[in-house]
Design a protein around this motif. Structure first.
Motif, short mmCIF file in Angstrom:
data_model
loop_
_atom_site.label_atom_id
_atom_site.label_comp_id
_atom_site.label_asym_id
_atom_site.label_seq_id
_atom_site.Cartn_x
_atom_site.Cartn_y
_atom_site.Cartn_z
N ALA A 193 -57.56 39.81 -58.98
CA ALA A 193 -57.33 40.08 -60.29
C ALA A 193 -58.57 40.03 -61.41
CB ALA A 193 -55.84 39.62 -60.77
N ALA A 194 -58.90 38.55 -61.20
CA ALA A 194 -59.94 38.34 -62.20
C ALA A 194 -61.36 39.33 -61.96
CB ALA A 194 -60.44 37.12 -61.83
N ALA B 285 -62.97 46.20 -64.74
CA ALA B 285 -62.41 47.25 -65.89
C ALA B 285 -63.38 46.93 -67.18
CB ALA B 285 -61.06 47.02 -65.93
N GLY B 286 -63.46 45.82 -67.56
CA GLY B 286 -64.17 45.70 -68.77
C GLY B 286 -65.62 46.38 -68.89
N ARG C 133 -61.07 42.44 -60.81
CA ARG C 133 -60.59 43.81 -61.05
C ARG C 133 -60.87 43.75 -62.84
NH1 ARG C 133 -57.30 44.06 -56.32
NH2 ARG C 133 -58.76 45.44 -55.18
N ALA C 134 -60.43 42.62 -63.53
CA ALA C 134 -60.42 42.92 -64.95
C ALA C 134 -61.98 42.78 -65.31
CB ALA C 134 -59.83 41.49 -65.52
#
Lengths: 196, 196
Positions: free
Chosen positions: B66-67, B73-74, B69-70
């Motif tokens: 998740a980290a 995404a940023g 992917r975040a």
DNA sequence: GTCTATAATCTGATAGAC
DNA sequence: GTCTATCAGATTATAGAC
């Protein structure tokens, strides 16, 4: 058999056992069985299980440093071929060849991630820094070069610990192993029993 | 309190304990005490100690993915700033920030070097490969770039496991930490209690 | 130098009450 | 949902014989 010889035999068995199951996970009974002696005798030889693990770490570090120094000695006399890329390759090969001493690199790795343990952590840190200094001072690497070299070493240790070779058929695992061990892949696959 | 909440509490305590002492070394009693519940209740919540460790691995992998992917995404919406060097930096920062979740990266690392364990090894390999694929496919790294990124990650894990920060005053340790964590060093030293 | 027998401790897990 | 009490098994370490 003399105690000295038994000691070496037990040390080798312990290296394998600790490499596979870690300091706490491996038992002195397991080591004893592999070495062909009684469990109390293993304890008798080293005093405690912790002392046995420390002896395994000691021997592993000695062999690692010796292997690096031998690789450096083989390269030093040459003339211009001694750039750091060349050294990086030679030392990398020397490192990968330590895989033949089963459990050696993994026992080290288990020691490395037990930094919270007072005795083991202290020895592991000191040993890691000895390696760092050898690369920095004797091999002449820059801080960045040492960093890169150690990083590759830790990834190799991790892939060995993961037994990633058992998933070699998986495309991702295959590509990763091909990239991490370009020259020593057959060697590894044979060691891990993934090849005849 | 609902079981769900307790579960999360225990999972967090277990992550710390397993990170510090490993799968075998950490005890369910220790986890229970840290979570403020009884030892049998820890076992009851997860069935077995092994299931608890697997749950810790699961949660750690979820957070890691998740980290990443975040971080991706940023970075994705931007225009030209999305070269792999930039991504490498962003993902590296995201990885280092996981240090705040104590024991998370080390629990993973302990799992990674227990590849011989049937259940743990299988999950650890699969998890590692999930990360590999994310970097290769979602981040668009080349095989060599993923290799380099993972290597740095494994070195960071090792330095954390070693508690190398306690030797920060040693010149070699200081240089190594400065090189491995150029931007996150204060963060680490504070986490490890080497800074006020 | 090496073993057998065993003590002492720890730990994961179960039973059952509340 | 959570605890107390407790068992069964494993494991390091010791004692003492040969």
């Amino acid at each position: 058999m003399k105690a000295e010889d038994r000691r070496e035999l037990v040390l080798r068995a312990a290296t394998r056992a600790f490499g596979e199951r870690g300091y706490v996970g491996a038992t002195t009974a397991e080591v004893a069985k592999a070495a062909g002696v009684s469990q109390p005798y293993v304890v008798r030889l080293f005093g405690t299980k912790e002392a046995l693990f420390l002896a395994v770490l000691e021997r592993a570090l000695e062999r690692l440093l010796a292997a690096f120094r031998a690789a450096l000695a083989g390269a030093s006399p040459a003339d211009a071929a001694c750039d750091t890329a060349e050294l990086h390759g030679r030392l990398g090969t020397a490192y990968a060849e330590l895989l033949a001493d089963r459990g050696l690199l993994l026992s080290l790795m288990h020691g490395f991630i037990l930094g919270s343990d007072p005795a083991i952590g202290a020895r592991a840190r000191a040993g890691f820094l000895e390696v760092y200094r050898l690369l920095r001072e004797e091999a002449g690497f820059s801080a960045e070069e040492v960093h890169g070299f150690l990083a590759e070493g830790m990834l190799l240790n991790t892939l060995i610990g993961l037994r990633m070779a058992v998933d070699y058929e998986d495309p991702a695992a295959g590509e990763l192993l091909d990239t991490a061990l370009p020259t020593k892949l057959d060697f590894l696959l044979r060691l891990e029993g993934q090849r005849p």
